[in-house]
Design a protein around this motif. Sequence first.
Motif, PDB file in Angstrom:
ATOM      1  N   ALA A 121     -30.022 -12.000  -0.409  1.00 17.03           N
ATOM      2  CA  ALA A 121     -29.835 -10.653  -0.944  1.00 17.03           C
ATOM      3  C   ALA A 121     -29.768 -10.628  -2.465  1.00 17.03           C
ATOM      4  N   SER A 122     -29.350 -11.702  -3.089  1.00 15.51           N
ATOM      5  CA  SER A 122     -29.268 -11.742  -4.552  1.00 15.51           C
ATOM      6  C   SER A 122     -29.138 -13.184  -5.004  1.00 15.51           C
ATOM      7  N   LYS A 140     -22.392  -4.551  -1.395  1.00 13.71           N
ATOM      8  CA  LYS A 140     -23.776  -4.325  -1.021  1.00 13.71           C
ATOM      9  C   LYS A 140     -23.901  -3.820   0.412  1.00 13.71           C
ATOM     10  N   SER A 141     -22.929  -4.196   1.246  1.00 17.48           N
ATOM     11  CA  SER A 141     -22.957  -3.788   2.655  1.00 17.48           C
ATOM     12  C   SER A 141     -22.323  -2.423   2.879  1.00 17.48           C
ATOM     13  N   GLY A 142     -21.863  -1.775   1.802  1.00 18.32           N
ATOM     14  CA  GLY A 142     -21.331  -0.426   1.927  1.00 18.32           C
ATOM     15  C   GLY A 142     -19.827  -0.304   1.869  1.00 18.32           C
ATOM     16  N   ALA A 183     -20.390  -4.223 -13.455  1.00 14.90           N
ATOM     17  CA  ALA A 183     -19.202  -3.627 -12.861  1.00 14.90           C
ATOM     18  C   ALA A 183     -19.410  -3.420 -11.359  1.00 14.90           C
ATOM     19  N   PRO A 184     -18.332  -3.392 -10.572  1.00 16.93           N
ATOM     20  CA  PRO A 184     -18.475  -3.158  -9.124  1.00 16.93           C
ATOM     21  C   PRO A 184     -19.247  -1.879  -8.817  1.00 16.93           C
ATOM     22  N   GLY A 185     -19.024  -0.828  -9.611  1.00 16.97           N
ATOM     23  CA  GLY A 185     -19.712   0.435  -9.368  1.00 16.97           C
ATOM     24  C   GLY A 185     -21.220   0.316  -9.446  1.00 16.97           C
ATOM     25  N   ALA A 186     -21.701  -0.575 -10.319  1.00 22.97           N
ATOM     26  CA  ALA A 186     -23.145  -0.762 -10.451  1.00 22.97           C
ATOM     27  C   ALA A 186     -23.732  -1.356  -9.177  1.00 22.97           C
ATOM     28  N   VAL A 187     -22.985  -2.251  -8.532  1.00 27.92           N
ATOM     29  CA  VAL A 187     -23.450  -2.843  -7.272  1.00 27.92           C
ATOM     30  C   VAL A 187     -23.480  -1.778  -6.183  1.00 27.92           C
ATOM     31  N   VAL A 188     -22.434  -0.926  -6.155  1.00 22.77           N
ATOM     32  CA  VAL A 188     -22.382   0.150  -5.162  1.00 22.77           C
ATOM     33  C   VAL A 188     -23.553   1.099  -5.347  1.00 22.77           C
ATOM     34  N   ARG A 189     -23.821   1.493  -6.593  1.00 24.71           N
ATOM     35  CA  ARG A 189     -24.921   2.428  -6.851  1.00 24.71           C
ATOM     36  C   ARG A 189     -26.269   1.813  -6.496  1.00 24.71           C
ATOM     37  N   ALA A 190     -26.437   0.541  -6.805  1.00 27.58           N
ATOM     38  CA  ALA A 190     -27.710  -0.127  -6.491  1.00 27.58           C
ATOM     39  C   ALA A 190     -27.927  -0.209  -4.992  1.00 27.58           C
ATOM     40  N   SER A 191     -26.847  -0.459  -4.240  1.00 28.72           N
ATOM     41  CA  SER A 191     -26.988  -0.572  -2.781  1.00 28.72           C
ATOM     42  C   SER A 191     -27.206   0.782  -2.123  1.00 28.72           C
ATOM     43  N   SER A 192     -26.777   1.857  -2.817  1.00 28.07           N
ATOM     44  CA  SER A 192     -26.913   3.207  -2.264  1.00 28.07           C
ATOM     45  C   SER A 192     -28.227   3.869  -2.653  1.00 28.07           C
TER      46      SER A 192
END
Length: 281
Positions: free
Chosen positions: A94-95, A237-239, A269-278
Amino acid sequence: MDRLSSVLSAFRPRTTAVTGVFAQPSEQPLALKSGACYWLYCLSGELRLTDPHGKRLALCQGEGVWLASGMSFSLMASLNKQASQLLICEYDFASKALNPLLDDGLHWVKVTESETIGQQLQPLHCILIQEFTQARCGSQVVLERLAEALLVQLLRLFMQTNRIPSGLLAGLSDTKLARAIVAMHEQPHQAWQVHELAALAGMSRSSFSRLFRETLAMTPMAYLTLWRMRVAAQRLKSGDKNLAILSDELGYQSEAAFRRTFKRIMGVAPGAVVRASSAPH
């Protein structure tokens, strides 16, 4: 949980492709993704891979090479051989940042047909090759599952034979270090101290710290932090978007401390990972 499962249960690689390439007597490009792992296996003939630095790797029929991270090669068949074919199994974590197998720092690990690892992989290779060369109903699914089974067997054999000299697989190959590493994998929320991990390994604090650093090229506490952040990134990444719960489950007393550590280790930042996964693909 056993040593290898403690890694693969958290970062389960999936087969993204099983393909074949015919090598020509003249050089041709072979670009492999830097974020993926690969098993390259010579199906026929003799061929040569050359990396961007000019380092060469020769493979003949029945030989393979493990790449913890893909790179760009030039591929060339032996001038006196015909129909040199390379089988390529591609695995995705995944990365690149989440791939714990990249820590070994090796370019590649070659496996010959005559050595123990090659002999023990032969039954799986036979089934995989048969499925690859004979297109049948459901072949793609079967190929993916066979390739994943081959990867697990390959990593297990690397550990059993101490084939990898450094990095996580090397640490898991050492029975003493493995006890401490698996404990960190299974209980990342625990406020581990070096003396506690040394006790699990059955070693003195100084001996444990020295061996850990020599083998994994980082301190036990640095590895624990890296593992926590990789687990966090995987879950994001899994939501899993609740950072307060996630930080608590990974042993951080405050969400702010978790956020700072995540950005320092993962670079975002954690938020960037959340936004990328969404984001829509």
